[in-house]
Design a protein around this motif. Structure first.
Motif, PDB file in Angstrom:
ATOM      1  N   LEU A  25      32.374  39.448  47.109  1.00  0.00           N
ATOM      2  CA  LEU A  25      32.334  39.214  45.675  1.00  0.00           C
ATOM      3  C   LEU A  25      33.560  38.466  45.164  1.00  0.00           C
ATOM      4  O   LEU A  25      33.528  37.887  44.078  1.00  0.00           O
ATOM      5  N   CYS A  26      34.632  38.489  45.944  1.00  0.00           N
ATOM      6  CA  CYS A  26      35.901  37.913  45.475  1.00  0.00           C
ATOM      7  C   CYS A  26      35.785  36.451  45.050  1.00  0.00           C
ATOM      8  O   CYS A  26      36.310  36.062  43.996  1.00  0.00           O
ATOM      9  N   PRO A  27      35.121  35.568  45.832  1.00  0.00           N
ATOM     10  CA  PRO A  27      35.037  34.160  45.412  1.00  0.00           C
ATOM     11  C   PRO A  27      34.324  33.967  44.073  1.00  0.00           C
ATOM     12  O   PRO A  27      34.605  32.997  43.357  1.00  0.00           O
ATOM     13  N   LEU A  28      33.429  34.891  43.713  1.00  0.00           N
ATOM     14  CA  LEU A  28      32.687  34.748  42.461  1.00  0.00           C
ATOM     15  C   LEU A  28      33.574  34.949  41.242  1.00  0.00           C
ATOM     16  O   LEU A  28      33.245  34.494  40.147  1.00  0.00           O
ATOM     17  N   PHE A  29      34.703  35.639  41.437  1.00  0.00           N
ATOM     18  CA  PHE A  29      35.580  35.959  40.312  1.00  0.00           C
ATOM     19  C   PHE A  29      36.983  35.404  40.512  1.00  0.00           C
ATOM     20  O   PHE A  29      37.953  35.912  39.948  1.00  0.00           O
ATOM     21  N   SER A  30      37.085  34.349  41.297  1.00  0.00           N
ATOM     22  CA  SER A  30      38.406  33.797  41.624  1.00  0.00           C
ATOM     23  C   SER A  30      39.125  33.243  40.402  1.00  0.00           C
ATOM     24  O   SER A  30      40.352  33.128  40.400  1.00  0.00           O
ATOM     25  N   GLY A  31      38.374  32.919  39.341  1.00  0.00           N
ATOM     26  CA  GLY A  31      39.006  32.379  38.141  1.00  0.00           C
ATOM     27  C   GLY A  31      39.498  33.423  37.171  1.00  0.00           C
ATOM     28  O   GLY A  31      40.030  33.078  36.101  1.00  0.00           O
ATOM     29  N   TYR A  32      39.344  34.703  37.525  1.00  0.00           N
ATOM     30  CA  TYR A  32      39.750  35.794  36.632  1.00  0.00           C
ATOM     31  C   TYR A  32      40.886  36.599  37.264  1.00  0.00           C
ATOM     32  O   TYR A  32      40.916  36.788  38.482  1.00  0.00           O
ATOM     33  N   PRO A  33      41.804  37.081  36.443  1.00  0.00           N
ATOM     34  CA  PRO A  33      42.825  37.993  36.998  1.00  0.00           C
ATOM     35  C   PRO A  33      42.157  39.265  37.497  1.00  0.00           C
ATOM     36  O   PRO A  33      41.225  39.777  36.868  1.00  0.00           O
ATOM     37  N   SER A  34      42.607  39.752  38.624  1.00  0.00           N
ATOM     38  CA  SER A  34      41.957  40.923  39.220  1.00  0.00           C
ATOM     39  C   SER A  34      42.955  41.698  40.056  1.00  0.00           C
ATOM     40  O   SER A  34      44.059  41.230  40.348  1.00  0.00           O
ATOM     41  N   ARG A  35      42.547  42.881  40.449  1.00  0.00           N
ATOM     42  CA  ARG A  35      43.340  43.700  41.365  1.00  0.00           C
ATOM     43  C   ARG A  35      42.381  44.617  42.108  1.00  0.00           C
ATOM     44  O   ARG A  35      41.208  44.746  41.734  1.00  0.00           O
ATOM     45  N   VAL A  36      42.861  45.272  43.136  1.00  0.00           N
ATOM     46  CA  VAL A  36      42.050  46.227  43.900  1.00  0.00           C
ATOM     47  C   VAL A  36      42.276  47.614  43.326  1.00  0.00           C
ATOM     48  O   VAL A  36      43.424  48.035  43.131  1.00  0.00           O
ATOM     49  N   ASN A  37      41.200  48.338  43.031  1.00  0.00           N
ATOM     50  CA  ASN A  37      41.352  49.686  42.480  1.00  0.00           C
ATOM     51  C   ASN A  37      41.531  50.709  43.601  1.00  0.00           C
ATOM     52  O   ASN A  37      41.534  50.362  44.788  1.00  0.00           O
ATOM     53  N   ARG A  38      41.683  51.986  43.205  1.00  0.00           N
ATOM     54  CA  ARG A  38      42.037  53.012  44.191  1.00  0.00           C
ATOM     55  C   ARG A  38      40.939  53.239  45.223  1.00  0.00           C
ATOM     56  O   ARG A  38      41.205  53.752  46.313  1.00  0.00           O
ATOM     57  N   PHE A  39      39.706  52.880  44.915  1.00  0.00           N
ATOM     58  CA  PHE A  39      38.618  53.070  45.869  1.00  0.00           C
ATOM     59  C   PHE A  39      38.347  51.812  46.696  1.00  0.00           C
ATOM     60  O   PHE A  39      37.394  51.765  47.466  1.00  0.00           O
ATOM     61  N   LEU A  45      40.125  41.959  35.348  1.00  0.00           N
ATOM     62  CA  LEU A  45      40.936  42.335  34.192  1.00  0.00           C
ATOM     63  C   LEU A  45      40.537  41.532  32.957  1.00  0.00           C
ATOM     64  O   LEU A  45      41.312  40.766  32.395  1.00  0.00           O
ATOM     65  N   THR A  46      39.301  41.719  32.539  1.00  0.00           N
ATOM     66  CA  THR A  46      38.792  41.183  31.291  1.00  0.00           C
ATOM     67  C   THR A  46      39.166  42.148  30.163  1.00  0.00           C
ATOM     68  O   THR A  46      39.699  43.235  30.436  1.00  0.00           O
ATOM     69  N   PRO A  47      38.923  41.789  28.865  1.00  0.00           N
ATOM     70  CA  PRO A  47      39.269  42.724  27.780  1.00  0.00           C
ATOM     71  C   PRO A  47      38.741  44.138  27.999  1.00  0.00           C
ATOM     72  O   PRO A  47      39.426  45.120  27.724  1.00  0.00           O
ATOM     73  N   ILE A  48      37.505  44.265  28.471  1.00  0.00           N
ATOM     74  CA  ILE A  48      37.005  45.541  28.983  1.00  0.00           C
ATOM     75  C   ILE A  48      36.902  45.373  30.493  1.00  0.00           C
ATOM     76  O   ILE A  48      36.040  44.645  30.989  1.00  0.00           O
ATOM     77  N   PRO A  49      37.815  45.970  31.263  1.00  0.00           N
ATOM     78  CA  PRO A  49      37.842  45.739  32.713  1.00  0.00           C
ATOM     79  C   PRO A  49      36.508  46.081  33.381  1.00  0.00           C
ATOM     80  O   PRO A  49      35.811  47.025  32.990  1.00  0.00           O
ATOM     81  N   LEU A  50      36.170  45.294  34.394  1.00  0.00           N
ATOM     82  CA  LEU A  50      34.979  45.539  35.200  1.00  0.00           C
ATOM     83  C   LEU A  50      35.404  46.011  36.580  1.00  0.00           C
ATOM     84  O   LEU A  50      36.176  45.327  37.256  1.00  0.00           O
TER      85      LEU A  50
END
Length: 222
Positions: A25-39, A45-50
């Motif tokens: 899924l990572c390439p689909l959201f490469s234009g958005y700031p992101s991080r790996v969650n605990r799971f 990191l959109t206004p409402i995180p997904l």
């Protein structure tokens, strides 16, 4: 969404994708700031995180607790009040597929119930139970109260504080407050109550208590 007010901000939205791996899924959201969650999921990191992850990477599925199927997803959550899944796309003429595990019953009874006790973060489960019961003004059920009582002895003050910092970004409950809430739940269980009022919730503050097995009220001092 169904129990909060419109003024209550959403913390995040969970999106589960039936694909091979979360990494796909990572390439689909490469234009958005992101991080790996605990799971191990991908948090966009959109206004409402997904929080997005592959179906088979759901923690309970990786542990072999359930077969990785969309209809089994509701069985993997800690609370029944979180145990609902809806497909994004309609499924034929009947609309979207919706799967649940005690979700609607929890809303109707206004009770937090234990759904799956298998969770790698027991400290977070404990503090979330208390904070959710206070904020939603929900009871907690017997099996959930028993879970709190069972795990609290193995948790340090540091565990309880770290769980809050990592999840909420703040500490809302001291370790002493958490242990007092669990002690109150234990006292109520030992008194035979089947719905537990968490100190700090409006149910506890009013002193009104639903008697075990009935709808009448009695006075409970907390």
């Amino acid at each position: 969404l169904m129990v909060g007010s419109r003024s209550t901000p959403l913390r995040d939205v969970d999106v589960v994708v039936d694909c091979a791996r979360t990494e796909d899924l990572c390439p689909l959201f490469s234009g958005y700031p992101s991080r790996v969650n605990r799971f191990g999921g991908l948090q966009i990191l959109t206004p409402i995180p997904l929080d997005i992850w592959a179906l088979r990477d759901t923690w309970a599925f990786t542990q072999g607790l359930w077969t990785p199927k969309p209809e089994n997803l509701p069985h993997t959550t800690f609370f029944t009040v979180e145990a609902i899944v809806a497909s994004v796309e309609p499924s034929g003429r009947h609309g979207r597929d919706i799967y649940s595990s005690g979700f609607f019953e929890s809303l109707e009874s206004q009770t937090l119930q234990l759904n799956s006790p298998r969770n790698p973060y027991p400290a977070l489960c404990v503090v979330r139970t208390i904070i959710m019961a206070q904020r939603l003004n929900f009871w907690i059920g017997v099996s959930l109260a028993e879970y709190l009582i069972t795990v609290i002895g193995d948790l340090s003050a540091e565990d309880l504080e770290h769980a809050q910092r990592s999840h909420y970004g703040n500490i809302f409950l001291s370790a002493r407050d958490v242990r007092a809430a669990v002690a109150s739940a234990k006292d109520q269980l030992e008194s035979g109550y089947d719905h537990i009022a968490i100190p700090g919730s409006k149910r506890a503050q009013t002193g009104m208590w639903r008697e075990s097995g009935g709808s009448d009220s009695a006075i409970l001092q907390i």
